[in-house]
Write an enzyme that holds these catalytic residues in place. Structure first.
Site, PDB file in Angstrom:
ATOM      1  N   LEU A   1      41.951  27.191  59.163  1.00 46.60           N
ATOM      2  CA  LEU A   1      42.147  25.748  59.125  1.00 46.60           C
ATOM      3  C   LEU A   1      40.991  25.026  58.468  1.00 46.60           C
ATOM      4  O   LEU A   1      40.450  24.067  58.995  1.00 46.60           O
ATOM      5  CB  LEU A   1      42.368  25.190  60.544  1.00 46.60           C
ATOM      6  N   CYS A   2      40.531  25.579  57.353  1.00 44.27           N
ATOM      7  CA  CYS A   2      39.470  24.865  56.633  1.00 44.27           C
ATOM      8  C   CYS A   2      39.782  24.884  55.135  1.00 44.27           C
ATOM      9  O   CYS A   2      38.922  25.161  54.314  1.00 44.27           O
ATOM     10  CB  CYS A   2      38.109  25.459  56.931  1.00 44.27           C
TER      11      CYS A   2
END
Lengths: 142, 288
Positions: free
Chosen positions: B88-89
């Site tokens: 999630l980056c």
């Protein structure tokens, strides 16, 4: 006025001390080292212990605990590269062996017989997804 | 057309997704500040040790350490990949791994052997699937990089270098440029190339060494490599948090857009059903 010399005590994680001193004592590996300004260039290892710094205009010594490191002395500058962890050859060795074993164990548990090609395909997919998201975001009126 | 209730449910679910992404964005923002501070805190050590190592290479010393000698023939390569533990980056890990993989394929084509040290869970599981020869790894580092965890896995590569099992060591990580921009890079860690043998003129003095030159230089150079690695990990963490913040902000904005659209659809559906009911009543009344 007594001579002064600049001291920096740094570790990989932070700057511990930076300032002037008239006289400093370091726990050198071969014994305590008392250093005055204009000392000849010296490079030595430092044992875990206490560094004592005589700060100008202060009666007591500034005490800093270090867990070992490397000390560089120049006539006008003293730099102590302090370690953040307790270091010893055996200890490092043990850590390295442990790291190797963990890797080997992890490799043993590798189930799929994959290769560069499939890994690349996987990455390409991820990249495509990212591009798609970017495009969707740029689309006007969406 | 979907019924009113269905749309309402959908709106609710997107709203709660948005709450989560918003919270993650704020968490990442606060962690990012701390990670950047840590990255800056690590700089003085890097500068100091670079200067000392530079002095050392100038000082007249008859001992040349293997870390300083470039080997003519490169038969095998060591690679350290620095990635994040969590996803999630955005494209952070994908980009750096893609860069690493393209280099790995080059080396493969040249017939060079490769051994990998994976720092961070993402890179580790990727290298596992890619079938790379992983000699050591570090996962679950948390939010603060600790040199202590890096020492062992790095030493595996350094030992291999000294023994001649690898002839060159690279590190792949994401360099932090600013909050919006991070750049994947591959840098050479060993042998320590020209950067150390800098511009200043050759001095004619030498240090006093205690207990002896070899031991001190060995220690110093190992620390130099570790400091470079630590700096890379600290930069990677700052990059990770900023990338996550940006990704989560984008997700929150998207969710907002989606909610807006869904509300429009919902209101249209509501209007339509009211109009339909009204016309039914009116036509019913007219019939009576």
């Amino acid at each position: 006025m007594p001579l002064r010399v600049h001291v920096d005590v740094v570790s990989a994680e932070e700057l511990i001390y930076s300032g002037e001193t008239e006289f400093a004592v370091f726990p050198g590996e071969a014994g305590e080292l008392g250093i005055y300004p204009r000392h000849t260039p010296l490079l030595t290892r430092v044992k875990p212990g206490t560094v004592r710094l005589k700060i100008p205009d202060r009666d007591d010594f500034e005490l800093i605990y270090v867990s070992g490191g490397v000390l560089e002395v120049q006539p006008t500058l003293i730099t102590l590269l302090s370690d953040t962890a307790i270091r010893a050859h055996d200890l490092d060795e043990a850590k390295s062996i442990e790291a190797k074993q963990r890797a080997e164990e992890a490799l043993k548990n590798r189930t799929t017989d994959a290769n560069y090609a499939s890994a690349e395909a996987e990455l390409a997919q991820a990249v495509a997804q990212l591009h798609a998201i970017k495009k969707l975001r740029k689309r006007p009126g969406s | 057309m979907a019924s009113g209730k269905e749309i309402r449910n959908k709106i609710k679910s997107v709203e709660s997704t948005r709450k989560i992404t918003k919270a993650m964005e704020m968490v990442a923002a606060s962690k990012m500040r701390k990670a950047q501070d840590r990255m800056r805190a690590a700089r003085p050590y890097g500068e100091k040790i670079r200067r000392v190592a530079g002095n050392l290479s100038h000082a007249l010393t008859d001992y040349s350490h293997p870390f300083l000698v470039t080997r003519e023939q490169v038969k095998s390569v060591g690679l350290i990949t620095v990635t994040s533990d969590k996803g999630l980056c955005g494209g952070l890990n994908t980009n750096v791994l893609r860069l690493a993989l393209s280099r790995m394929k080059e080396w493969d084509a040249e017939g060079k052997k490769l051994q990998v040290t994976a720092i961070g869970n993402r890179g580790f599981s990727f290298m596992m699937r890619a079938g790379a020869n992983i000699v050591s790894h570090v996962v679950a580092m948390g939010d603060t990089p600790h040199l202590e965890k890096l020492i062992g896995p790095t030493k595996v590569q350094l030992d291999a270098y000294i023994k001649g099992e690898i002839d060159v060591l690279y590190i792949a990580y994401t360099r932090f440029i600013n909050t919006m921009k991070q750049e994947p890079v591959i840098e050479q860690l060993l042998p320590l190339s020209g950067e150390l043998v800098g511009s200043s003129s050759r001095n004619s003095w030498d240090y006093l060494y205690e207990p002896d030159a070899k031991l001190v230089i060995d220690d110093l150079l190992v620390r130099y490599v570790e400091a470079s690695l630590y700096q890379a990990v600290a930069e990677n963490m700052a990059s990770e948090q900023s990338a996550r913040m940006v990704a989560m902000k984008a997700a929150s904005d998207n969710a907002k857009d989606v909610i807006g659209e869904l509300k429009l659809v919902y209101n249209k559906a509501r209007q339509a059903s009211i109009t339909k009911e009204l016309s039914e009543i009116v036509s019913g009344a007219a019939a009576v």
